[in-house]
Design a protein around this motif. Structure first.
Motif, PDB file in Angstrom:
ATOM      1  N   GLN A 103       0.759  -1.174  -0.087  1.00 17.91           N
ATOM      2  CA  GLN A 103       0.033   0.100   0.070  1.00 17.91           C
ATOM      3  C   GLN A 103       0.860   1.292  -0.128  1.00 17.91           C
ATOM      4  OE1 GLN A 103      -3.879  -2.051   2.203  1.00 17.91           O
ATOM      5  NE2 GLN A 103      -2.445  -0.481   3.291  1.00 17.91           N
ATOM      6  N   HIS A 104       1.948   1.230   0.847  1.00 17.42           N
ATOM      7  CA  HIS A 104       2.771   2.407   0.765  1.00 17.42           C
ATOM      8  C   HIS A 104       3.536   2.542  -0.623  1.00 17.42           C
ATOM      9  CE1 HIS A 104       5.481   5.264   2.418  1.00 17.42           C
ATOM     10  NE2 HIS A 104       6.550   4.832   1.974  1.00 17.42           N
ATOM     11  N   ALA A 105       4.058   1.490  -1.068  1.00 16.41           N
ATOM     12  CA  ALA A 105       4.420   1.509  -2.484  1.00 16.41           C
ATOM     13  C   ALA A 105       3.566   2.112  -3.414  1.00 16.41           C
ATOM     14  CB  ALA A 105       5.059   0.274  -2.983  1.00 16.41           C
ATOM     15  N   ALA A 106       2.147   1.612  -3.536  1.00 19.19           N
ATOM     16  CA  ALA A 106       1.190   2.055  -4.607  1.00 19.19           C
ATOM     17  C   ALA A 106       1.151   3.697  -4.130  1.00 19.19           C
ATOM     18  CB  ALA A 106      -0.105   1.239  -4.301  1.00 19.19           C
ATOM     19  N   GLU A 107       1.027   4.115  -2.882  1.00 20.70           N
ATOM     20  CA  GLU A 107       0.498   5.396  -2.669  1.00 20.70           C
ATOM     21  C   GLU A 107       1.764   6.393  -3.105  1.00 20.70           C
ATOM     22  OE1 GLU A 107      -0.200   5.440   1.369  1.00 20.70           O
ATOM     23  OE2 GLU A 107      -1.960   4.383   1.470  1.00 20.70           O
ATOM     24  N   MET A 108       3.075   5.974  -2.881  1.00 23.85           N
ATOM     25  CA  MET A 108       4.144   6.559  -3.511  1.00 23.85           C
ATOM     26  C   MET A 108       4.056   6.806  -4.909  1.00 23.85           C
ATOM     27  SD  MET A 108       5.743   8.026  -0.876  1.00 23.85           S
ATOM     28  CE  MET A 108       7.118   8.560  -1.834  1.00 23.85           C
ATOM     29  N   PRO A 156      11.496  11.055 -18.747  1.00 22.44           N
ATOM     30  CA  PRO A 156      12.618  10.450 -17.640  1.00 22.44           C
ATOM     31  C   PRO A 156      12.034  10.768 -16.235  1.00 22.44           C
ATOM     32  CG  PRO A 156      13.650  11.632 -19.508  1.00 22.44           C
ATOM     33  CD  PRO A 156      12.358  11.961 -19.693  1.00 22.44           C
ATOM     34  N   LEU A 157      11.125  11.859 -16.009  1.00 22.79           N
ATOM     35  CA  LEU A 157      10.785  12.271 -14.773  1.00 22.79           C
ATOM     36  C   LEU A 157       9.289  11.565 -14.436  1.00 22.79           C
ATOM     37  CD1 LEU A 157      12.040  15.755 -14.390  1.00 22.79           C
ATOM     38  CD2 LEU A 157      12.865  13.841 -13.410  1.00 22.79           C
ATOM     39  N   ASN A 158       8.868  11.124 -15.523  1.00 18.48           N
ATOM     40  CA  ASN A 158       7.205  10.599 -15.199  1.00 18.48           C
ATOM     41  C   ASN A 158       7.328   9.282 -16.202  1.00 18.48           C
ATOM     42  OD1 ASN A 158       4.668  10.481 -14.741  1.00 18.48           O
ATOM     43  ND2 ASN A 158       3.872  11.713 -16.326  1.00 18.48           N
ATOM     44  N   PRO A 159       7.417   8.319 -15.612  1.00 19.48           N
ATOM     45  CA  PRO A 159       7.055   7.061 -16.462  1.00 19.48           C
ATOM     46  C   PRO A 159       5.724   6.876 -16.957  1.00 19.48           C
ATOM     47  CG  PRO A 159       7.371   6.468 -14.159  1.00 19.48           C
ATOM     48  CD  PRO A 159       7.349   7.928 -14.168  1.00 19.48           C
ATOM     49  N   TYR A 160       4.877   7.576 -16.544  1.00 18.47           N
ATOM     50  CA  TYR A 160       3.390   7.033 -16.945  1.00 18.47           C
ATOM     51  C   TYR A 160       2.963   8.080 -17.955  1.00 18.47           C
ATOM     52  CZ  TYR A 160       3.371   4.832 -12.436  1.00 18.47           C
ATOM     53  OH  TYR A 160       3.899   3.997 -11.368  1.00 18.47           O
ATOM     54  N   THR A 161       1.801   7.333 -18.914  1.00 18.55           N
ATOM     55  CA  THR A 161       1.403   8.213 -20.003  1.00 18.55           C
ATOM     56  C   THR A 161       0.084   8.826 -19.738  1.00 18.55           C
ATOM     57  OG1 THR A 161       0.173   6.245 -20.781  1.00 18.55           O
ATOM     58  CG2 THR A 161       2.825   6.664 -21.440  1.00 18.55           C
ATOM     59  N   LEU A 162      -0.523   8.310 -18.637  1.00 20.09           N
ATOM     60  CA  LEU A 162      -2.003   8.520 -18.252  1.00 20.09           C
ATOM     61  C   LEU A 162      -2.165  10.241 -18.112  1.00 20.09           C
ATOM     62  CD1 LEU A 162      -5.005   7.963 -17.554  1.00 20.09           C
ATOM     63  CD2 LEU A 162      -4.115   7.769 -15.316  1.00 20.09           C
ATOM     64  N   ARG A 163      -2.959  10.938 -18.865  1.00 17.55           N
ATOM     65  CA  ARG A 163      -3.316  12.183 -18.947  1.00 17.55           C
ATOM     66  C   ARG A 163      -4.776  12.575 -18.397  1.00 17.55           C
ATOM     67  NH1 ARG A 163       1.522  11.373 -18.342  1.00 17.55           N
ATOM     68  NH2 ARG A 163       3.011  12.934 -18.935  1.00 17.55           N
ATOM     69  N   LEU A 164      -5.161  13.639 -17.785  1.00 19.62           N
ATOM     70  CA  LEU A 164      -6.681  13.985 -17.766  1.00 19.62           C
ATOM     71  C   LEU A 164      -6.792  15.274 -18.425  1.00 19.62           C
ATOM     72  CD1 LEU A 164      -7.237  12.693 -14.241  1.00 19.62           C
ATOM     73  CD2 LEU A 164      -7.742  11.480 -16.212  1.00 19.62           C
ATOM     74  N   HIS A 165      -8.049  15.423 -19.109  1.00 17.10           N
ATOM     75  CA  HIS A 165      -8.399  16.436 -19.877  1.00 17.10           C
ATOM     76  C   HIS A 165      -9.911  16.819 -19.014  1.00 17.10           C
ATOM     77  CE1 HIS A 165      -8.982  19.302 -23.537  1.00 17.10           C
ATOM     78  NE2 HIS A 165      -9.023  19.912 -22.480  1.00 17.10           N
ATOM     79  N   ILE A 166      -9.795  17.719 -18.208  1.00 14.94           N
ATOM     80  CA  ILE A 166     -11.292  18.022 -17.808  1.00 14.94           C
ATOM     81  C   ILE A 166     -12.102  18.935 -19.025  1.00 14.94           C
ATOM     82  CG2 ILE A 166     -12.681  19.434 -16.131  1.00 14.94           C
ATOM     83  CD1 ILE A 166     -11.120  17.067 -15.217  1.00 14.94           C
ATOM     84  N   ALA A 438       0.546   1.189 -13.958  1.00 19.05           N
ATOM     85  CA  ALA A 438       1.597   0.723 -13.167  1.00 19.05           C
ATOM     86  C   ALA A 438       2.089  -0.508 -12.924  1.00 19.05           C
ATOM     87  CB  ALA A 438       1.490   1.191 -11.586  1.00 19.05           C
ATOM     88  N   VAL A 439       0.987  -1.366 -12.828  1.00 24.36           N
ATOM     89  CA  VAL A 439       1.284  -2.774 -12.928  1.00 24.36           C
ATOM     90  C   VAL A 439       1.892  -3.190 -14.188  1.00 24.36           C
ATOM     91  CG1 VAL A 439       0.185  -5.209 -12.613  1.00 24.36           C
ATOM     92  CG2 VAL A 439      -0.494  -3.241 -10.964  1.00 24.36           C
ATOM     93  N   ALA A 440       1.339  -2.731 -15.352  1.00 21.88           N
ATOM     94  CA  ALA A 440       1.769  -3.184 -16.551  1.00 21.88           C
ATOM     95  C   ALA A 440       3.271  -2.679 -16.884  1.00 21.88           C
ATOM     96  CB  ALA A 440       0.662  -2.862 -17.896  1.00 21.88           C
ATOM     97  N   LEU A 441       3.612  -1.548 -16.165  1.00 24.13           N
ATOM     98  CA  LEU A 441       5.021  -1.345 -16.719  1.00 24.13           C
ATOM     99  C   LEU A 441       5.739  -2.065 -15.581  1.00 24.13           C
ATOM    100  CD1 LEU A 441       4.587   2.699 -16.480  1.00 24.13           C
ATOM    101  CD2 LEU A 441       5.243   1.196 -18.481  1.00 24.13           C
ATOM    102  N   GLY A 442       5.579  -2.772 -14.647  1.00 25.61           N
ATOM    103  CA  GLY A 442       6.124  -3.418 -13.670  1.00 25.61           C
ATOM    104  C   GLY A 442       6.717  -2.669 -12.569  1.00 25.61           C
ATOM    105  N   ARG A 443       6.077  -1.426 -12.425  1.00 28.63           N
ATOM    106  CA  ARG A 443       6.653  -0.500 -11.010  1.00 28.63           C
ATOM    107  C   ARG A 443       5.935  -1.187  -9.943  1.00 28.63           C
ATOM    108  NH1 ARG A 443       9.396   4.007 -12.361  1.00 28.63           N
ATOM    109  NH2 ARG A 443       8.852   4.647 -10.377  1.00 28.63           N
TER     110      ARG A 443
END
Length: 541
Positions: A103-108, A156-166, A438-443
């Motif tokens: 849980q701590h790892a997921a929150e981080m 390099p500073l953000n391994p995630y591709t997810l973005r939100l557009h309101i 995050a799971v798909a990336l193996g993080r």
């Protein structure tokens, strides 16, 4: 004779049930009250464009409307709802220590994505907490709001591709090429023609549904309905869920009030008219009070109206030279003129009017004596409709402790309900999309996440911590909480979450470390004192 009476009784219409009550068409009070309600699409969608514009205008110009929206924003979201991962250990078959570590790892990891605006916002303007505030306020003002799910390249500073557009409610609308009903806001309903994706589906104000009435896609315009732009209006069809992943491509945040309702109603819809009238009344009283502040006098005279009865008052200096000077050559203290035709006012001044002249002063009885009472009454009615007690809406807690606490408790029930809706429609789906990546990336390691839906649900468990209920007397409420714990009515975890939004286990661990440090420093340890310790019981737990 009896047969004649029986026939007359049988011929006369008999009013039954509500036909002599709220459904009566003959009672004088109800004769003109004949509403004609239709389907939700007719009653809501065709009027929503007007409701949105009026609600936004009141938010910008009516203080009570602004207070209602901002109070919800502050109490429901506050500085932002914080993720607290909470996996189901029994389903996953892991130990408490392993669950806590995961849980701590997921929150981080989530904090890495949500904490920076360039990591989570498609426009790069807001972090996830600010996106929550924006989405909630837009939901309340417009009735609903959308969050487009986009994918940007990892950095390099953000391994995630997810973005939100309101996306604001106005941009979700029916394409003009699909025909259908037309209102001020554009094309409300239509049917997708052959040869187009989703052919045969109906589109209700931008929401595409299949033959079963299930939402399958949304139609988003590149411009606003009343936007002044040279860019041609185009629509993008966005499927509700990905065909391969099952993850949402767009999030729709709304509150349904009727079955078969596909678009939301602005929060202020039911109180638009009283809020507008209250604004007008307040402005008129304010202007009247402002006019009264100008000291006005009229000189009544019997002199010839063709003559100038008096000169300009208070002409001041001429070319920098005072009109009157004292014996030392300086200006006179009050600069009062001795011209018979000039009238001036000053401290301790006595002015003699000419024969036939008298002074009348304007003295309007403004503001109205019942202004405050009327405004308070109207605010109470508006607050009741919005589930905001008067004390909370106006931020005036002049009643007794019990009354003020009752108002806070009543408002808090509505805040908790809207927070639950918002979490279900926005926060939790976003977390689940993030966790899948995050799971798909193996993080993050989550065995069975993509193979078993039940296991996936267990990994996705989470609580969202937000602002806690306000406290009028912290000492009394803390003592009451300890009594509830002592009698097993509530747990330490429940009380910690409700009163501070914290985690009881983390608090205990932190207190343990603090006590060790205090012991080393020769200080006193922190103790937990019961609300009503029994005889023979120690004070320290």
């Amino acid at each position: 004779m009896s047969n004649k009476k029986d026939r007359r009784r049988a011929a006369a219409p008999q009013a039954k049930g509500y036909s002599e009550a709220g459904a009566s068409l003959t009672r004088r009070a109800l004769k003109g009250f004949v509403p004609d309600s239709g389907a939700p699409n007719e009653d809501i969608n065709r009027n929503n464009a007007t409701l949105r514009q009026r609600a936004r205008m009141l938010y910008m110009a009516a203080p009570v409307a602004t207070a209602a929206i901002n109070t919800n924003r502050t109490k429901v979201i506050g500085t932002g709802l914080t993720l607290k991962a909470s996996v189901d250990r029994e389903v996953l078959g892991i130990s408490p220590e392993a669950a806590k570590k995961w849980q701590h790892a997921a929150e981080m990891e989530f904090r890495l994505w949500a904490g920076k605006k360039q990591n989570c916002d498609a426009l790069g303007l807001n972090n996830f907490e600010s996106l929550q505030q924006l989405a909630l306020k837009s939901w309340l003002l417009s009735g609903d709001v959308f969050a487009l799910v986009k994918r940007y390249p990892a950095t390099p500073l953000n391994p995630y591709t997810l973005r939100l557009h309101i996306v604001e409610a106005d941009r979700a609308c029916t394409p003009s090429e699909y025909g259908g009903g037309v209102t001020i806001g554009g094309f409300v309903e239509g049917k997708i023609p052959e040869g187009k994706p989703g052919a045969g589906h109906k589109v209700y104000d931008g929401v595409e549904v299949d033959s079963n009435g299930r939402v399958v896609a949304y139609h988003i315009s590149n411009t606003y309905p009343h936007e002044i732009t040279s860019e041609p209006q185009k629509w993008q069809r966005v499927e509700a869920y990905g065909a391969k992943t099952g993850l949402p491509n767009i999030l729709h945040i709304m509150d349904s009030e009727r079955p078969d309702q596909y678009r939301g109603v602005p929060y202020l819809a039911q109180v638009i008219e009283p809020l507008l009238q209250l604004r007008r009344y307040t402005e008129s009283e304010l202007m009247a009070a402002l006019v009264q502040s100008f000291f006005t006098a009229w000189i009544e005279t019997e002199t010839d109206p063709s003559d100038t009865p008096f000169n300009e008052v208070g002409a001041g200096d001429i070319a920098g030279v005072p009109t009157e000077v004292n014996a030392d050559g300086g200006p006179m203290a009050n600069n009062i003129s001795d011209d018979d035709n000039e009238y001036e006012m000053g401290p301790g001044t006595v002015t003699h009017l000419a024969p036939g002249e008298k002074v009348n002063f304007g003295n309007p009885n403004i503001p109205t004596a019942g202004f405050e009472t009327f405004v308070k009454t109207l605010c109470k009615l508006v607050g009741a409709a919005l589930e905001l007690p008067y004390d909370v809406l106006i931020k005036e807690f002049n009643s007794s402790y019990s009354a003020s606490r009752g108002a806070l408790l009543e408002a808090w029930e509505a805040f908790k309900m809207r927070r639950k809706w918002f979490v279900d429609d926005f926060c939790q789906p976003v977390y689940e999309m993030f966790l899948a990546e995050a799971v798909a990336l193996g993080r993050i390691n989550a065995p069975g996440f993509f193979t078993d839906p039940l296991v996936r649900e267990a990994w996705c468990g989470a609580r969202w911590i937000g602002p806690v209920q306000g406290s009028l007397d912290p000492k009394k409420e803390a003592e009451a909480a300890l009594m509830l714990i002592d009698n097993a009515i509530k747990t330490h975890e429940q009380v910690s979450r409700e009163m501070s939004g914290g985690d009881w286990e983390e608090n205990v661990e932190q207190l343990q470390r603090e006590n060790e440090l205090l012991t080393q420093a020769g200080g006193n340890k922190v103790t937990v004192v019961s609300a009503s310790p029994k005889e023979g019981d120690g004070d320290e737990d």
